[in-house]
Motif scaffolding. Structure first.
Motif, PDB file in Angstrom:
ATOM      1  N   UNK A   1      25.631  26.833  52.508  1.00  0.00           N
ATOM      2  CA  UNK A   1      26.679  27.260  53.678  1.00  0.00           C
ATOM      3  C   UNK A   1      27.911  26.864  53.517  1.00  0.00           C
ATOM      4  N   UNK A   2      28.785  27.652  54.073  1.00  0.00           N
ATOM      5  CA  UNK A   2      30.185  27.549  54.181  1.00  0.00           C
ATOM      6  C   UNK A   2      30.654  26.912  55.497  1.00  0.00           C
ATOM      7  N   UNK A   3      31.073  25.468  55.345  1.00  0.00           N
ATOM      8  CA  UNK A   3      31.535  24.859  56.700  1.00  0.00           C
ATOM      9  C   UNK A   3      32.364  23.863  56.264  1.00  0.00           C
ATOM     10  N   UNK A   4      33.051  23.321  57.186  1.00  0.00           N
ATOM     11  CA  UNK A   4      34.131  22.106  56.964  1.00  0.00           C
ATOM     12  C   UNK A   4      33.144  20.956  57.108  1.00  0.00           C
ATOM     13  N   UNK A   5      33.391  20.128  56.060  1.00  0.00           N
ATOM     14  CA  UNK A   5      32.444  18.854  55.894  1.00  0.00           C
ATOM     15  C   UNK A   5      33.246  17.666  56.024  1.00  0.00           C
ATOM     16  N   UNK A   6      33.165  17.086  57.134  1.00  0.00           N
ATOM     17  CA  UNK A   6      34.445  15.791  57.140  1.00  0.00           C
ATOM     18  C   UNK A   6      34.592  14.957  56.138  1.00  0.00           C
ATOM     19  N   UNK A   7      33.262  14.411  55.068  1.00  0.00           N
ATOM     20  CA  UNK A   7      33.730  13.624  53.992  1.00  0.00           C
ATOM     21  C   UNK A   7      34.463  14.439  53.122  1.00  0.00           C
ATOM     22  N   UNK A   8      34.243  15.833  52.915  1.00  0.00           N
ATOM     23  CA  UNK A   8      34.911  16.421  51.738  1.00  0.00           C
ATOM     24  C   UNK A   8      36.470  16.742  52.083  1.00  0.00           C
ATOM     25  N   UNK A   9      36.767  17.358  53.374  1.00  0.00           N
ATOM     26  CA  UNK A   9      38.007  17.769  53.603  1.00  0.00           C
ATOM     27  C   UNK A   9      39.138  16.535  53.998  1.00  0.00           C
ATOM     28  N   UNK A  10      38.319  15.452  54.332  1.00  0.00           N
ATOM     29  CA  UNK A  10      39.186  14.147  54.305  1.00  0.00           C
ATOM     30  C   UNK A  10      40.254  14.246  53.082  1.00  0.00           C
ATOM     31  N   UNK A  11      39.557  14.405  51.978  1.00  0.00           N
ATOM     32  CA  UNK A  11      40.287  14.402  50.640  1.00  0.00           C
ATOM     33  C   UNK A  11      41.835  15.107  50.907  1.00  0.00           C
ATOM     34  N   UNK A  12      41.968  16.123  51.642  1.00  0.00           N
ATOM     35  CA  UNK A  12      42.915  16.841  51.810  1.00  0.00           C
ATOM     36  C   UNK A  12      44.226  15.896  52.401  1.00  0.00           C
ATOM     37  N   UNK A  13      43.599  14.841  52.889  1.00  0.00           N
ATOM     38  CA  UNK A  13      44.578  13.852  53.621  1.00  0.00           C
ATOM     39  C   UNK A  13      45.168  12.688  52.725  1.00  0.00           C
ATOM     40  N   UNK A  14      44.506  12.686  51.550  1.00  0.00           N
ATOM     41  CA  UNK A  14      44.778  11.622  50.632  1.00  0.00           C
ATOM     42  C   UNK A  14      45.938  11.747  50.020  1.00  0.00           C
ATOM     43  N   UNK A  15      46.492  12.789  49.634  1.00  0.00           N
ATOM     44  CA  UNK A  15      48.067  12.788  49.031  1.00  0.00           C
ATOM     45  C   UNK A  15      48.857  13.894  49.795  1.00  0.00           C
ATOM     46  N   UNK A  16      48.224  14.910  50.146  1.00  0.00           N
ATOM     47  CA  UNK A  16      48.960  16.133  50.696  1.00  0.00           C
ATOM     48  C   UNK A  16      50.055  15.714  51.841  1.00  0.00           C
ATOM     49  N   UNK A  17      49.738  14.724  52.570  1.00  0.00           N
ATOM     50  CA  UNK A  17      51.009  14.349  53.441  1.00  0.00           C
ATOM     51  C   UNK A  17      52.001  13.923  52.896  1.00  0.00           C
ATOM     52  N   UNK A  18      51.986  13.146  51.850  1.00  0.00           N
ATOM     53  CA  UNK A  18      53.073  12.813  50.785  1.00  0.00           C
ATOM     54  C   UNK A  18      53.573  13.972  50.299  1.00  0.00           C
ATOM     55  N   UNK A  19      52.904  14.689  49.656  1.00  0.00           N
ATOM     56  CA  UNK A  19      53.411  15.969  48.927  1.00  0.00           C
ATOM     57  C   UNK A  19      54.162  16.763  49.954  1.00  0.00           C
ATOM     58  N   UNK A  20      53.902  16.897  51.102  1.00  0.00           N
ATOM     59  CA  UNK A  20      54.477  17.640  52.208  1.00  0.00           C
ATOM     60  C   UNK A  20      55.840  17.106  52.311  1.00  0.00           C
ATOM     61  N   UNK A  21      56.149  15.897  52.356  1.00  0.00           N
ATOM     62  CA  UNK A  21      57.319  15.405  52.511  1.00  0.00           C
ATOM     63  C   UNK A  21      58.464  15.441  51.522  1.00  0.00           C
ATOM     64  N   UNK A  22      57.888  15.966  50.192  1.00  0.00           N
ATOM     65  CA  UNK A  22      58.631  16.077  49.076  1.00  0.00           C
ATOM     66  C   UNK A  22      58.818  17.635  49.002  1.00  0.00           C
ATOM     67  N   UNK A  23      57.841  18.436  49.463  1.00  0.00           N
ATOM     68  CA  UNK A  23      58.194  19.963  49.656  1.00  0.00           C
ATOM     69  C   UNK A  23      57.770  20.607  50.832  1.00  0.00           C
ATOM     70  N   UNK A  24      58.790  20.043  51.956  1.00  0.00           N
ATOM     71  CA  UNK A  24      58.265  20.673  53.271  1.00  0.00           C
ATOM     72  C   UNK A  24      58.313  22.192  53.571  1.00  0.00           C
ATOM     73  N   UNK A  25      58.743  22.885  52.720  1.00  0.00           N
ATOM     74  CA  UNK A  25      58.879  24.461  52.881  1.00  0.00           C
ATOM     75  C   UNK A  25      57.484  25.035  52.383  1.00  0.00           C
ATOM     76  N   UNK A  26      56.646  24.333  51.464  1.00  0.00           N
ATOM     77  CA  UNK A  26      55.573  24.864  50.853  1.00  0.00           C
ATOM     78  C   UNK A  26      54.648  25.416  51.803  1.00  0.00           C
ATOM     79  N   UNK A  27      54.512  26.767  51.746  1.00  0.00           N
ATOM     80  CA  UNK A  27      53.650  27.683  52.938  1.00  0.00           C
ATOM     81  C   UNK A  27      52.176  26.976  52.893  1.00  0.00           C
ATOM     82  N   UNK A  28      51.883  26.722  54.117  1.00  0.00           N
ATOM     83  CA  UNK A  28      50.477  26.160  54.654  1.00  0.00           C
ATOM     84  C   UNK A  28      50.037  24.694  54.418  1.00  0.00           C
ATOM     85  N   UNK A  29      50.991  24.199  53.593  1.00  0.00           N
ATOM     86  CA  UNK A  29      50.787  22.473  53.039  1.00  0.00           C
ATOM     87  C   UNK A  29      50.623  21.780  54.568  1.00  0.00           C
TER      88      UNK A  29
END
Length: 207
Positions: free
Chosen positions: A100-128
């Motif tokens: 099934x397709x669903x947001x799994x806390x354990x998996x989507x947490x990986x989206x916060x491992x580095x993307x917040x820092x990435x967004x600070x370097x490329x703040x205009x990147x769409x949807x980041x």
């Protein structure tokens, strides 16, 4: 390996570093069935911050751009890239959940491992930034009152406590980008509080 090479000058350390970077650049993707690989953005961003070499920033961006096409309208994603379903049956184990397709806390947490820092370097990147905030909001809202997160679905019967501090750390990373929302702080406090109460009661560290 980068730090070891800088400290020792041993060329084998640099050779090992380059071998792993080359592997990650060619073999690690977020659009081939394992969206959790978005967590590797953290490694590329750290390398970029340590060296200022743009190739590392480019690889971090590649991983997010591969994932972007799998983001739901709300900014979340499924482990293997499936469309997130609105009406789900009860999910209590991975064997059913992976179908099934669903947001799994354990998996989507990986989206916060580095993307917040990435967004600070490329703040205009769409949807980041949108993805970072959506994942952080989801984690804060789906936390169980005892301070852990249910697995594999937010409404499953089992609560995993061992991942709580990891998710709390992920919320800290998100707060550096989008600000310390009260819901994030409450979730972090609950994760810390259950560790404190277990220690007081048992004199053991919750694992």
């Amino acid at each position: 390996f980068l730090l070891a090479y800088e400290q020792t000058g041993d060329p084998r350390m640099n050779e090992a570093l380059e071998a792993q970077i080359n592997y990650a650049a060619t073999e690690i993707h977020t659009n081939t069935g394992e969206c959790r690989n978005i967590g590797d953005v953290a490694d590329f961003v750290r390398l970029y911050e340590l060296t200022s070499e743009k190739r590392y920033l480019d690889e971090a961006l590649r991983l997010f751009r591969e994932l972007r096409s799998f983001l739901s309208q709300e900014g979340l994603f499924d482990q293997s890239g499936k469309l997130i379903e609105k009406d789900l049956p009860f999910i209590d184990d991975d064997s059913r959940g992976t179908k099934l397709g669903y947001a799994k806390p354990y998996i989507i947490g990986y989206g916060l491992a580095g993307c917040p820092h990435l967004a600070q370097h490329v703040p205009e990147e769409p949807r980041l930034k949108e993805m970072v905030e959506a994942v952080a909001d989801f984690l804060a809202e789906s936390q169980d009152p005892v301070g852990g997160w249910r697995y594999p679905h937010p409404e499953s019967s089992r609560v995993i406590m061992s991942q709580a501090l990891e998710h709390a750390w992920q919320l800290v990373q998100a707060a550096k980008l989008v600000g310390p929302k009260e819901s994030y702080l409450d979730a972090i406090e609950r994760a810390l509080r259950q560790r404190i109460w277990v220690w007081r009661r048992t004199k053991k560290i919750a694992g």
